[in-house]
Design a protein around this motif. Structure first.
Motif: not given
Length: 377
Positions: A105-111, A326-341
């Motif tokens: 899984h990837v979190v990529c800075e913009k652009p 930023f913390d909220a963004f990463i937390a939501d990303t990790y929820r998706a990684v773990r398979g949550d909606a």
């Protein structure tokens, strides 16, 4: 053993192991990513710097367990779940492609990439690989931004007639100021707009549900700096006039040479019944204007919409800011990684591609002396 102790032990045994993350790039953004990852419960197990000899220093800087000299070694030996890419812009596409190809899984800075075709290829690759792939358009995670979005969706504004705003910084306002972003070979063909104008456009489209359809742009190089290496110097400022898909008018000024403005993203959406204004340097408040009077809405979980209160991590009166977003963004990303909606409003590679298309249109219009240009996609 008490029932409480037994319950706690069962919960600990059933809890999923912490995600293993890696941070590629150990500058300011790398440190922000690493801190957010830890706060989300992940282990930062690996780090990589721009130069192989700096691997150990990179690990110390971001608090990783081990430094790696190159990305191939990291992907082969670190057994990571998520890679955070925080390198200079020109290296984003290559690193993101390698990580996705490795099944990570990837979190990529913009652009996301410095060319639209690269961003489109990455978006397709992430979809084909079935990996979570996000871009940190983190201003979406200010609670008062979510409050504005909720109220606009509820049609509180009436007929929206116009949107206007700016994103102003001053960290390159002196001729002596320098950074790798100044050079198109490392930063890409656009600097000020791709770096911060993209944030503003993403935020507008996110809160309004509308899209920039056509635009007329001008760019300016205020200081003639000596670009590092073979690339050309990139723009210090940009001015954009646009029309949205819904026919609304908009204006945006972007500058990284505005003395005194540190990181001021300001947006106002004007409606016939109500207008809303948000300032990222004053993120605890949202201005609500009506014909019979105006007021300031403050971040208060007790009086906000549920969509906004979800991101209010602290009680009213205890200020939240950039790292909290930023913390909220990463937390939501990790929820998706773990398979949550997938959490509502999580910015993905599709949003990174959208930003690349708007940037491409801005540069095309500016090159054609402000000619009106369609935004593709």
């Amino acid at each position: 053993m008490t029932v409480t102790h037994l319950t706690n032990e069962v919960e600990e045994l059933s809890a999923p192991p912490p995600l293993r993350t890696a941070v590629v790039g150990a500058g300011f953004m790398g440190r922000v990513h690493a801190e957010a990852a830890r706060r989300a419960g992940a282990r930062v197990v690996a780090a990589m710097a721009g130069r192989p000899e700096n691997a150990d220093a990179a690990a110390r800087t971001v608090g990783a367990e081990r430094g790696y000299a190159d990305l191939d070694g990291l992907l082969t030996h670190a057994s990571v779940d998520v890679v955070h890419i925080c390198t200079p812009n020109a290296l984003h596409a290559q690193a993101a492609h390698a990580a996705l190809a490795a099944g990570v899984h990837v979190v990529c800075e913009k652009p996301l990439a410095t060319e639209v075709r690269q961003a489109a290829a990455l978006n397709d690759l992430a979809a084909a690989a079935g990996r979570v792939a996000t871009v940190p358009f983190v201003y979406r995670f200010h609670p008062m931004v979510r409050e504005m979005r909720h109220r606009l969706a509820a049609a509180e504004a009436g007929i929206i007639s116009a949107v206007h705003g700016s994103y102003l910084q001053d960290w390159l306002s002196r001729r002596s100021d320098d950074d790798w972003r100044v050079n198109s070979a490392t930063g890409g063909p656009s600097r000020a707009f791709a770096d911060i104008g993209s944030h503003w456009c993403d935020l507008f489209e996110f809160v309004s549900g509308d899209r920039v359809a056509r635009l007329s742009a001008q760019t300016s190089v205020v200081h003639e700096r000596t670009a590092r290496g073979p690339g050309a110097a990139t723009e210090d400022a940009a001015s954009v006039q646009f029309r949205t898909a819904a026919g609304r008018l908009g204006t945006l000024v972007v500058s990284q040479v505005a003395a005194g403005r540190k990181n001021r993203l300001q947006m106002e959406i004007s409606g016939t019944d109500a207008s809303f204004a948000f300032d990222q340097e004053d993120p605890e408040r949202l201005w609500l204007g009506r014909r019979d009077g105006s007021r300031i809405l403050v971040r208060d979980p007790g009086s906000m919409s549920a969509a906004a209160a979800r991101y209010a991590r602290l009680p009213a009166g205890h200020a939240q800011g950039y790292q909290d977003c930023f913390d909220a963004f990463i937390a939501d990303t990790y929820r998706a990684v773990r398979g949550d909606a997938t959490p509502d409003g999580l910015p993905t590679f599709a949003d990174g591609l959208r930003a690349a298309r708007i940037t491409e249109a801005v540069l095309a219009s500016a090159t054609a002396d402000g000619a009106w240009t369609e935004v593709s996609g």
